[in-house]
Design a protein around this motif. Structure first.
Motif, PDB file in Angstrom:
ATOM      1  N   VAL A  14      41.348  59.690  23.221  1.00 34.40           N
ATOM      2  CA  VAL A  14      40.762  60.983  23.600  1.00 34.40           C
ATOM      3  C   VAL A  14      41.539  61.588  24.764  1.00 34.40           C
ATOM      4  CG1 VAL A  14      38.670  62.177  24.367  1.00 34.40           C
ATOM      5  CG2 VAL A  14      38.488  60.261  22.779  1.00 34.40           C
ATOM      6  N   VAL A  15      41.910  60.756  25.730  1.00 33.17           N
ATOM      7  CA  VAL A  15      42.729  61.235  26.850  1.00 33.17           C
ATOM      8  C   VAL A  15      44.048  61.807  26.328  1.00 33.17           C
ATOM      9  CG1 VAL A  15      44.009  60.521  28.909  1.00 33.17           C
ATOM     10  CG2 VAL A  15      41.677  59.683  28.534  1.00 33.17           C
ATOM     11  N   ALA A  16      44.552  61.211  25.245  1.00 36.56           N
ATOM     12  CA  ALA A  16      45.811  61.672  24.651  1.00 36.56           C
ATOM     13  C   ALA A  16      45.626  62.892  23.752  1.00 36.56           C
ATOM     14  CB  ALA A  16      46.452  60.539  23.856  1.00 36.56           C
ATOM     15  N   GLY A  17      44.396  63.370  23.608  1.00 37.69           N
ATOM     16  CA  GLY A  17      44.160  64.587  22.832  1.00 37.69           C
ATOM     17  C   GLY A  17      43.364  64.405  21.562  1.00 37.69           C
ATOM     18  N   GLY A  18      42.920  63.175  21.266  1.00 33.45           N
ATOM     19  CA  GLY A  18      42.163  62.912  20.059  1.00 33.45           C
ATOM     20  C   GLY A  18      40.685  63.222  20.199  1.00 33.45           C
ATOM     21  N   GLN A  19      39.954  62.989  19.114  1.00 34.58           N
ATOM     22  CA  GLN A  19      38.508  63.195  19.111  1.00 34.58           C
ATOM     23  C   GLN A  19      37.794  61.868  19.336  1.00 34.58           C
ATOM     24  OE1 GLN A  19      36.780  66.189  18.840  1.00 34.58           O
ATOM     25  NE2 GLN A  19      38.865  66.978  19.175  1.00 34.58           N
ATOM     26  N   PRO A  20      36.703  61.856  20.120  1.00 33.14           N
ATOM     27  CA  PRO A  20      35.992  60.606  20.387  1.00 33.14           C
ATOM     28  C   PRO A  20      35.198  60.127  19.180  1.00 33.14           C
ATOM     29  CG  PRO A  20      34.791  62.441  21.328  1.00 33.14           C
ATOM     30  CD  PRO A  20      36.094  63.009  20.810  1.00 33.14           C
ATOM     31  N   ALA A  21      35.014  58.821  19.074  1.00 35.46           N
ATOM     32  CA  ALA A  21      34.178  58.269  18.010  1.00 35.46           C
ATOM     33  C   ALA A  21      32.727  58.674  18.200  1.00 35.46           C
ATOM     34  CB  ALA A  21      34.309  56.743  17.996  1.00 35.46           C
ATOM     35  N   VAL A  22      32.327  58.874  19.451  1.00 34.62           N
ATOM     36  CA  VAL A  22      30.941  59.253  19.768  1.00 34.62           C
ATOM     37  C   VAL A  22      30.972  60.515  20.625  1.00 34.62           C
ATOM     38  CG1 VAL A  22      28.740  58.506  20.730  1.00 34.62           C
ATOM     39  CG2 VAL A  22      30.326  56.806  19.790  1.00 34.62           C
TER      40      VAL A  22
END
Length: 327
Positions: free
Chosen positions: A288-296
């Motif tokens: 997420v820090v790298a730009g992805g979406q969180p699992a929750v």
């Protein structure tokens, strides 16, 4: 990414080991009011030790922190981290009030840092196996969920802060019940439309030790959650009843599918599962820090807090509470 841990409690070593296992991540600092406890977690990894989280945040040693402290302290620490430009993974429950949840989200958005909530159920191997089995569609529609857990809320058998409502936000519901709500909403596939709850204070405890919640999700799935203290044996199972069979998961044994009289084990639990989950959670945080979406999502984590609070309202009023479901 340089990681700091604020709060060297029971799961801090799991976060530390997880950080050591992920390429590009390093544990650089540990903070706890108890110096010896912080040093014990930090020692294996050569991390710096602090007794004041504000000094850790100002040290220049971390890019992100795991907030692993008593529930009501989450908000001030997340706000301070955000103002310092430091990303945050905060343990569940997100906070003890919805207003605090919003303050945390607003601060992290304002300062451009990531906020992820540590809902560990989403990373436990037996739960991910269950979710995958349901996602195939082979079991048909989810109809009902029965989730039951034991705990120990006898005063003297856990840290004193768990029994201080101002610090903890409550008892077994906000602590253990938050896990059950998290995974039941996940497996049920929708937010809750209503909740009815009862709870009991035993052992002279100032917070609830036992209780039950009944929820109807927005998609019609019925959920029952039961929590008992000081049970004769450890209980921790979620059972999902579907159109074409049943799926159950228990961290002690694994995940099982029952269909047409035949039981199939799709995950066998192992002692490494809990560490696997904490490592996966940290890896998700890094993505997420790298730009992805969180699992929750934070919306899901905030809804869990909302349901805990509404369970207290329902228990106090002795009637079900209806919830607004976003269009």
């Amino acid at each position: 990414m340089r990681i700091g841990i604020i709060g060297a409690g029971a799961v801090a070593p799991l976060h530390a080991q997880g950080a050591a296992s992920i390429e590009g991540m390093t544990l650089t600092a540990v903070c706890d009011l108890n110096l010896e406890r912080a040093a014990a977690v930090a020692a294996e990894w050569g991390a710096a030790v602090f007794t004041d989280y504000r000094e850790l945040l100002a040290s220049g040693l971390v890019d992100a922190v795991v907030v692993n402290t008593p529930h009501s302290l989450h908000t001030e620490m997340v706000l301070a981290a955000a103002a310092s430009g430091i990303h945050v993974l905060v343990e569940k429950p997100m906070a003890t009030t919805l207003a605090d949840c919003q303050l945390m989200e607003d601060a992290c958005e304002r300062f451009g840092v990531v906020l992820v909530i540590g809902q560990i159920q989403h990373f436990l191997p037996e739960k991910t196996a269950m979710a995958q089995a349901l996602a195939t569609g082979e079991m048909g529609q989810v109809l009902m969920i029965h989730d039951y857990r034991s705990t120990d809320y006898r005063p003297g058998h856990r840290s004193a802060w768990f029994f201080d409502r101002e610090v903890s936000g409550g008892g077994a519901f906000i602590n253990i019940g938050a896990h059950c709500l998290d995974r039941s909403l996940w497996m049920g596939g929708a937010r809750a439309a209503s909740i009815s709850a009862t709870n009991r204070n035993r052992f002279g405890s100032p917070v609830e030790t036992d209780g039950a919640m009944e929820l109807e999700l927005a998609n019609g799935v019925q959920v029952r959650i039961f929590i008992a203290s000081d049970a004769p044996r450890h209980l921790d199972e979620i059972m999902v009843v579907c159109e074409h069979g049943l799926v159950s998961a228990d961290p002690r044994t694994g995940t099982f599918v029952r269909r047409d009289g035949v039981t199939t084990q799709i995950h066998e639990s192992s002692p490494s599962d809990i560490q696997t989950a904490f490592t996966a959670q940290l890896a998700d945080f890094a993505s997420v820090v790298a730009g992805g979406q969180p699992a929750v999502s934070t919306a899901h984590a905030r809804h869990v807090v909302e349901l805990v609070l509404q369970s207290y309202e329902s228990a106090a009023r002795g009637e079900a509470v209806a919830l607004a479901v976003p269009a």
